[in-house]
Design an enzyme around this catalytic site. Sequence first.
Site, mmCIF file in Angstrom:
data_model
loop_
_atom_site.group_PDB
_atom_site.id
_atom_site.type_symbol
_atom_site.label_atom_id
_atom_site.label_comp_id
_atom_site.label_asym_id
_atom_site.label_seq_id
_atom_site.Cartn_x
_atom_site.Cartn_y
_atom_site.Cartn_z
ATOM 1 N N ASP A 159 0.806 -1.220 0.000
ATOM 2 C CA ASP A 159 0.000 0.000 0.000
ATOM 3 C C ASP A 159 0.841 1.274 0.000
ATOM 4 O O ASP A 159 0.301 2.359 -0.233
ATOM 5 C CB ASP A 159 -0.925 0.012 1.216
ATOM 6 N N GLY A 188 -6.124 -1.134 -0.959
ATOM 7 C CA GLY A 188 -5.917 0.202 -0.416
ATOM 8 C C GLY A 188 -6.991 0.513 0.594
ATOM 9 O O GLY A 188 -8.039 1.047 0.244
ATOM 10 N N ARG A 209 -0.619 -9.123 -4.534
ATOM 11 C CA ARG A 209 0.417 -9.478 -3.564
ATOM 12 C C ARG A 209 1.364 -10.551 -4.088
ATOM 13 O O ARG A 209 2.443 -10.736 -3.544
ATOM 14 C CB ARG A 209 -0.229 -10.032 -2.287
#
Length: 341
Positions: A127, A170, A274
Amino acid sequence: MRVGVLTGGGDCPGLNAVIRAVVRKGVEMHGWEVYGFRDGWRGPLTGQGMWLSPDDVEGILTRGGTILGSSRTNPYSDDGGADAIKRVLSDKGLDALIAIGGEDTLGVAKRLNDDGVKVVGVPKTIDNDLGATDYTFGFDTAVHIATEAIDRLHTTAESHHRALVVEVMGRHAGWIALHSGLAGGASVILVPERPFSVDKVVGWVERRFEREYAPIIVVAEGALPEGGAAVLQSGEKDAFGHVRLGGVGIWLADEIASRTGKESRAVVLGHTQRGGTPTAYDRVLATRFGLHAVDAVADGDFGVMVALRGTDIVRVKLAEATAELKTVPLDRYKEAEVFFG
């Protein structure tokens, strides 16, 4: 000297590069023994882990995830957690601990350091919302993955003349949405820092259709409509009290379809952001962080986090690093608005 290392919180590309750098420099240059704790803070609580040699980290530079495993364990959620960690470190003869993680992991590191544990932190989060460092590793890879997805969605959206809403990660900071949206040529970018008007979004979408282009809307999972609440995927909370977010993309796609009469679909990228091989940038940054974390331990400089400032790696106090989240400034967001619609 004996040093422990762990990876906590959500995984991200580049974690293995840090582990590799810590082990190789610690063992080969300083003659240390390095112990890798399993599954974040759960490892120091239970003692689970393994001693790491340079052979153990051979070939992991390009691998995503973490060979040590991770978890969202919070040692301070129960009484006696800090004391349990101290006992494990003492039993294994460990002199210091390198904690690799984001806001929550480093928040624990800061408290442990205050409680007498010698800790050095390494910033990690896709993030990019950790204060005191310009960038965190994992962010560049996540943006690259999201941008590639947006590029691919442009062609299918144009083929079917439909609006596509792309939900990216986010929770509180919209850095992934902003960067991937700009790089991918999105028609609208929605971030948690600025509540959005559904009417205005619909207006931008209709303007795009009028120009005979299919709109792409990039929305961060924590973005909120004006006067609305977070769209929750689940009411469950993790050990640090965070509610799992998700669903705003599907909700917004339905709103666009009902208000415009145009077909709209949502794509939730989720944990795809990720996973996989880290970019070259993230490999280099993660490696530099690992090397400088070893230097901090060697210098006896504890209670600090290594950070990127410009092109230099510096040390900042863990208290400074975890004081507040780094969110998208309003002026950065306004720069992007010229491309909306």
